[in-house]
Design a protein around this motif. Sequence first.
Motif, PDB file in Angstrom:
ATOM      1  N   GLN A  18      -2.876  11.730  -1.096  1.00  0.00           N
ATOM      2  CA  GLN A  18      -3.041  12.236   0.269  1.00  0.00           C
ATOM      3  C   GLN A  18      -1.691  12.631   0.863  1.00  0.00           C
ATOM      4  O   GLN A  18      -1.552  13.714   1.444  1.00  0.00           O
ATOM      5  CB  GLN A  18      -3.711  11.190   1.155  1.00  0.00           C
ATOM      6  N   ASP A  19      -0.700  11.771   0.704  1.00  0.00           N
ATOM      7  CA  ASP A  19       0.631  12.070   1.235  1.00  0.00           C
ATOM      8  C   ASP A  19       1.202  13.340   0.592  1.00  0.00           C
ATOM      9  O   ASP A  19       1.747  14.212   1.276  1.00  0.00           O
ATOM     10  CB  ASP A  19       1.581  10.897   0.988  1.00  0.00           C
ATOM     11  N   TYR A  20       1.064  13.445  -0.718  1.00  0.00           N
ATOM     12  CA  TYR A  20       1.631  14.587  -1.432  1.00  0.00           C
ATOM     13  C   TYR A  20       0.923  15.888  -1.045  1.00  0.00           C
ATOM     14  O   TYR A  20       1.574  16.913  -0.795  1.00  0.00           O
ATOM     15  CB  TYR A  20       1.538  14.364  -2.940  1.00  0.00           C
ATOM     16  N   GLN A  22      -0.737  16.568   1.648  1.00  0.00           N
ATOM     17  CA  GLN A  22      -0.430  16.937   3.024  1.00  0.00           C
ATOM     18  C   GLN A  22       0.949  17.591   3.120  1.00  0.00           C
ATOM     19  O   GLN A  22       1.139  18.539   3.886  1.00  0.00           O
ATOM     20  CB  GLN A  22      -0.515  15.713   3.930  1.00  0.00           C
ATOM     21  N   GLN A  23       1.896  17.109   2.320  1.00  0.00           N
ATOM     22  CA  GLN A  23       3.217  17.734   2.275  1.00  0.00           C
ATOM     23  C   GLN A  23       3.137  19.155   1.723  1.00  0.00           C
ATOM     24  O   GLN A  23       3.965  20.004   2.049  1.00  0.00           O
ATOM     25  CB  GLN A  23       4.170  16.901   1.412  1.00  0.00           C
ATOM     26  N   GLU A  24       2.126  19.406   0.883  1.00  0.00           N
ATOM     27  CA  GLU A  24       1.936  20.735   0.288  1.00  0.00           C
ATOM     28  C   GLU A  24       1.106  21.657   1.177  1.00  0.00           C
ATOM     29  O   GLU A  24       0.760  22.773   0.787  1.00  0.00           O
ATOM     30  CB  GLU A  24       1.258  20.598  -1.076  1.00  0.00           C
ATOM     31  N   GLY A  25       0.754  21.168   2.357  1.00  0.00           N
ATOM     32  CA  GLY A  25       0.076  22.026   3.320  1.00  0.00           C
ATOM     33  C   GLY A  25      -1.435  21.909   3.362  1.00  0.00           C
ATOM     34  O   GLY A  25      -2.100  22.730   4.008  1.00  0.00           O
ATOM     35  N   SER A  27      -5.013  19.822   4.329  1.00  0.00           N
ATOM     36  CA  SER A  27      -5.606  18.801   5.187  1.00  0.00           C
ATOM     37  C   SER A  27      -6.462  17.906   4.298  1.00  0.00           C
ATOM     38  O   SER A  27      -7.332  18.409   3.576  1.00  0.00           O
ATOM     39  CB  SER A  27      -6.460  19.444   6.286  1.00  0.00           C
ATOM     40  N   ARG A 106       1.791  16.859  -8.891  1.00  0.00           N
ATOM     41  CA  ARG A 106       2.058  18.282  -9.103  1.00  0.00           C
ATOM     42  C   ARG A 106       0.938  18.935  -9.907  1.00  0.00           C
ATOM     43  O   ARG A 106       0.507  20.051  -9.608  1.00  0.00           O
ATOM     44  CB  ARG A 106       3.397  18.461  -9.820  1.00  0.00           C
TER      45      ARG A 106
END
Length: 229
Positions: A18-20, A22-25, A27, A106
């Motif tokens: 979830q954190d990753y 969200q960092q990638e744009g 929701s 990734r």
Amino acid sequence: MSKILIIDDDVDLTDLFQDYLQQEGFSVTVAHTGSNGLNLALSGQFDLLILDIMLPDIKGTEILTQLRRDSRLPILMFSARGDDIDRIIGLESGADDYVPKPCTPRELVARIRAILRRSETMTPDERPEPLSTGHLQIWSHKRRASWLGQPLELTSTEFNLLETLALHAGQIVSKTELSEKALGRPLARFDRSIDVHMSSIRQKLGHQIDGSSYIQTVRGQGYQLIKDE
């Protein structure tokens, strides 16, 4: 911003993803039970579902089956690494693709973007007229297909595969090309995803008068959609 739903009971893993994501744009919404996740998936709020096959209350395959009755939501399945049986069952139940556990964030993002890219609606001027071959008509811009004049219910990946075959009707299309165009990833060694999806498409198309399939397997080369004008 694409909305992603994750159904998985592994709290630590889902927090990481979830954190990753969200960092990638993206929701991201997480459900840790199958029942809660299924209700969310059916709400129509999400662009893609990431689903673990092993859940504490409902089997992931049951969720897949229920979703496919009412939804075309693209589904990326989590499968235990090397567990081919669960993987095949998941694909047969309607998953668009799978990613083995454990996987890197990734790799997960790459799979998500590949599926979303291929399930996006094309603009109307790209191919306003249907692609027609034999009994098949495909409206790429609407992500819609018909067979023998009747709507053809396809998953996102099935649509991509059938469209690729239709564009080359009467010609052999390699599994490598099908994987790259329909799944958005190179064909992995011993990967049976294409075969499972093709089996599902064949069932939906039925058989020719002589009992043969409209989609032929050419051993060692790939698949061919019979050009029946």
